[in-house]
Scaffold this motif. Structure first.
Motif, PDB file in Angstrom:
ATOM      1  N   VAL A 173       0.847  -1.195   0.000  1.00 33.52           N
ATOM      2  CA  VAL A 173       0.000   0.000   0.000  1.00 33.52           C
ATOM      3  C   VAL A 173       0.879   1.239   0.000  1.00 33.52           C
ATOM      4  CG1 VAL A 173      -1.957  -1.099   1.149  1.00 33.52           C
ATOM      5  CG2 VAL A 173      -0.172  -0.019   2.523  1.00 33.52           C
ATOM      6  N   SER A 174       0.300   2.340  -0.481  1.00 28.83           N
ATOM      7  CA  SER A 174       1.065   3.584  -0.456  1.00 28.83           C
ATOM      8  C   SER A 174       0.159   4.747  -0.104  1.00 28.83           C
ATOM      9  CB  SER A 174       1.753   3.824  -1.805  1.00 28.83           C
ATOM     10  OG  SER A 174       0.817   4.212  -2.769  1.00 28.83           O
ATOM     11  N   ARG A 175       0.745   5.739   0.528  1.00 32.62           N
ATOM     12  CA  ARG A 175       0.050   6.999   0.824  1.00 32.62           C
ATOM     13  C   ARG A 175       0.897   8.125   0.249  1.00 32.62           C
ATOM     14  NH1 ARG A 175      -3.197   3.931   1.575  1.00 32.62           N
ATOM     15  NH2 ARG A 175      -4.106   3.142   3.504  1.00 32.62           N
ATOM     16  N   THR A 176       0.234   9.047  -0.449  1.00 35.02           N
ATOM     17  CA  THR A 176       0.947  10.173  -1.041  1.00 35.02           C
ATOM     18  C   THR A 176       0.492  11.460  -0.372  1.00 35.02           C
ATOM     19  OG1 THR A 176       1.105   9.054  -3.166  1.00 35.02           O
ATOM     20  CG2 THR A 176       1.402  11.438  -3.179  1.00 35.02           C
ATOM     21  N   VAL A 177       1.440  12.245   0.088  1.00 35.10           N
ATOM     22  CA  VAL A 177       1.152  13.579   0.610  1.00 35.10           C
ATOM     23  C   VAL A 177       1.777  14.577  -0.372  1.00 35.10           C
ATOM     24  CG1 VAL A 177       1.347  15.155   2.561  1.00 35.10           C
ATOM     25  CG2 VAL A 177       1.266  12.675   2.968  1.00 35.10           C
ATOM     26  N   ARG A 241       5.945  23.148   9.615  1.00 35.42           N
ATOM     27  CA  ARG A 241       6.591  24.080   8.678  1.00 35.42           C
ATOM     28  C   ARG A 241       5.590  25.073   8.075  1.00 35.42           C
ATOM     29  NH1 ARG A 241      12.118  24.454   6.913  1.00 35.42           N
ATOM     30  NH2 ARG A 241      13.142  22.597   7.661  1.00 35.42           N
ATOM     31  N   ASN A 242       4.318  24.935   8.454  1.00 36.82           N
ATOM     32  CA  ASN A 242       3.251  25.726   7.824  1.00 36.82           C
ATOM     33  C   ASN A 242       3.197  25.533   6.301  1.00 36.82           C
ATOM     34  OD1 ASN A 242       2.055  27.014  10.073  1.00 36.82           O
ATOM     35  ND2 ASN A 242       3.892  28.321  10.220  1.00 36.82           N
ATOM     36  N   ALA A 243       3.523  24.338   5.846  1.00 39.87           N
ATOM     37  CA  ALA A 243       3.474  24.062   4.413  1.00 39.87           C
ATOM     38  C   ALA A 243       2.083  23.563   4.019  1.00 39.87           C
ATOM     39  CB  ALA A 243       4.525  23.008   4.046  1.00 39.87           C
ATOM     40  N   ALA A 244       1.528  24.122   2.950  1.00 41.96           N
ATOM     41  CA  ALA A 244       0.250  23.640   2.452  1.00 41.96           C
ATOM     42  C   ALA A 244       0.436  22.244   1.878  1.00 41.96           C
ATOM     43  CB  ALA A 244      -0.282  24.566   1.365  1.00 41.96           C
ATOM     44  N   PHE A 245      -0.495  21.341   2.192  1.00 40.68           N
ATOM     45  CA  PHE A 245      -0.404  20.004   1.609  1.00 40.68           C
ATOM     46  C   PHE A 245      -1.797  19.427   1.407  1.00 40.68           C
ATOM     47  CE2 PHE A 245      -0.306  19.338   6.181  1.00 40.68           C
ATOM     48  CZ  PHE A 245      -1.161  18.258   6.374  1.00 40.68           C
ATOM     49  N   GLU A 246      -1.847  18.442   0.533  1.00 41.67           N
ATOM     50  CA  GLU A 246      -3.099  17.740   0.308  1.00 41.67           C
ATOM     51  C   GLU A 246      -3.053  16.413   1.047  1.00 41.67           C
ATOM     52  OE1 GLU A 246      -3.281  17.571  -3.961  1.00 41.67           O
ATOM     53  OE2 GLU A 246      -2.895  19.725  -4.014  1.00 41.67           O
ATOM     54  N   PRO A 247      -4.153  16.069   1.709  1.00 39.98           N
ATOM     55  CA  PRO A 247      -4.162  14.861   2.535  1.00 39.98           C
ATOM     56  C   PRO A 247      -3.896  13.625   1.678  1.00 39.98           C
ATOM     57  CG  PRO A 247      -6.380  15.762   2.312  1.00 39.98           C
ATOM     58  CD  PRO A 247      -5.452  16.730   1.677  1.00 39.98           C
ATOM     59  N   PRO A 248      -3.534  12.538   2.329  1.00 40.64           N
ATOM     60  CA  PRO A 248      -3.205  11.309   1.608  1.00 40.64           C
ATOM     61  C   PRO A 248      -4.255  10.983   0.542  1.00 40.64           C
ATOM     62  CG  PRO A 248      -2.805  10.987   3.935  1.00 40.64           C
ATOM     63  CD  PRO A 248      -3.421  12.374   3.782  1.00 40.64           C
ATOM     64  N   LEU A 249      -3.785  10.695  -0.648  1.00 36.77           N
ATOM     65  CA  LEU A 249      -4.691  10.369  -1.739  1.00 36.77           C
ATOM     66  C   LEU A 249      -4.873   8.871  -1.859  1.00 36.77           C
ATOM     67  CD1 LEU A 249      -3.079  12.865  -4.232  1.00 36.77           C
ATOM     68  CD2 LEU A 249      -5.135  13.224  -2.868  1.00 36.77           C
ATOM     69  N   GLY A 250      -4.099   8.098  -1.123  1.00 40.35           N
ATOM     70  CA  GLY A 250      -4.221   6.633  -1.186  1.00 40.35           C
ATOM     71  C   GLY A 250      -3.469   6.078  -2.356  1.00 40.35           C
TER      72      GLY A 250
END
Lengths: 250, 250
Positions: A173-177, A241-250
């Motif tokens: 399985v993988s999670r991408t941030v 770090r206050n970095a904008a990110f998108e939650p794990p997309l799966g």
């Protein structure tokens, strides 16, 4: 490294990929499907339509990996030499396979089942057929080598028929941030998470989109709970770090 | 086979390609650009981000081909191990390269040129830099091995800077005739044209589009006049079959 019950290789046979005429799609199809059943694609080779190149590559790969998939070169034209090369690599003869002849004759009809089309029923002795639900001409499995066509839609339709015959493990399985930050800004934090989860693979893939730099941080492994925990640790240092990110997309 | 003044290989370093997460784009970019200058891409290997795999592959390829291009793994994070592996394969040290340090410092500014970012200025001794007009961090050439990043847009911007340093020959040209006919219907005619033009490569690539079967017939080689004549011979047998086709797309 994740625990891997099995390792696999792909051999792409095709001048059209090497010349740049065609962008390969099959490696991604096969790599994803294998990961879903816990088999790790470890190596790919792309070779020319030359007998020596094909034979050398298949012989190298079949002793190093539990499963080898070849794509391309099993049609009816003069440049379709894969079947003969695989047979030669194993030192076996090629013959018209009665069941393959039957399938092609059924598909094309008696009158249209020409000698040229029956080339696609030539199968190495001892191989088992791989069902082709799209255009009848089968692939084949010889020991641990699975011979598939190059046309992506036909390959994708045939692949499940091979995979169903293989032993699998828990899926990888993988999670991408996806973070709007340059990877050089979080290299140390990422390395620390990798050190905390040595059985997982943490990858960092920078990209540019609409003129902005970002980084896809990918956590992969066979232990879903550990993957989720490591992805949470990645999100935690991005938040810090206050970095904008998108939650794990799966 | 066309006359080839040079042969080349690509080594793709990247778990993300093998896992199916990312579909490679760089092989097509490099293969097309090489063909335009008469260099034939003969082999591609895609390996995991593992030192032994990278070193073994680069050592195998650099003795078999005049030019080797690697993609991926030269960023600043823990999974960027290409530079060290290439240096180890050649048995040379890696050091901060003064000119690479200068470029990174100019690009990021003194304050932002962190130790992590300066990892991208680590270059094997004896290598020459490949200019990166997008994001400063250079690639490098060590003997016949050209080390490039994996991000497709950055690779595409850097590639011309390598190619300008290589000897080239006449471009390898190709003509494609797209016919609405199954390849098994014209296999014999195509083989006859191939026999008439032994210095060219004639390829047959079946496809399905909107539920119809078709075949792309591709003529490639270094002799443009012969390529055009062979393409005309292909069109002639398609006309004789009353097969619809699209004229050479070049």
């Amino acid at each position: 490294m994740s625990p891997t019950p099995d390792s696999a290789a792909v051999l792409v046979i095709g001048n059209e990929i090497l010349s740049g005429r065609t962008r390969d799609a099959n490696v991604q199809t096969i790599g994803s499907a294998l990961a879903a059943m816990g088999i790790r694609l470890r190596e790919v080779r792309i070779v020319e339509d030359r007998p020596e190149a094909i034979m050398e590559a298949v012989n190298a790969l079949r002793v190093r990996h539990q499963q080898v998939f070849t794509t391309g070169g099993i049609g009816p034209t003069h440049d379709d030499i894969t079947t003969d090369c695989i047979a030669a690599a194993f030192g076996v003869e090629v013959q018209h396979h009665p069941e393959a002849v039957r399938r092609l004759t059924h598909y094309y009809g008696e009158a249209e089942t020409t000698e040229v089309r029956l080339r696609m029923a030539r199968i190495p002795l001892g191989a088992s057929l791989i069902d082709n639900p799209v255009s009848a001409a089968p692939g084949f499995t010889l020991e641990n080598v699975h011979v598939l066509p190059g046309v992506p839609r036909i390959l994708a339709a045939m692949l499940p028929n091979v995979l169903a015959t293989l032993p699998g493990g828990p899926p990888i399985v993988s999670r991408t941030v996806t973070a709007w930050i340059r990877e050089s800004d979080i290299a140390n934090e990422l390395a620390a998470v990798q050190a905390d989860y040595p059985t997982l693979d943490l990858g960092s893939y920078p990209f540019m989109r609409e003129g902005r730099f970002g980084t896809s941080l990918v956590v992969r492994g066979g232990d879903e709970q550990a993957v989720n925990a490591a992805a949470a640790a990645v999100e935690a240092f991005l938040r810090a770090r206050n970095a904008a990110f998108e939650p794990p997309l799966g």
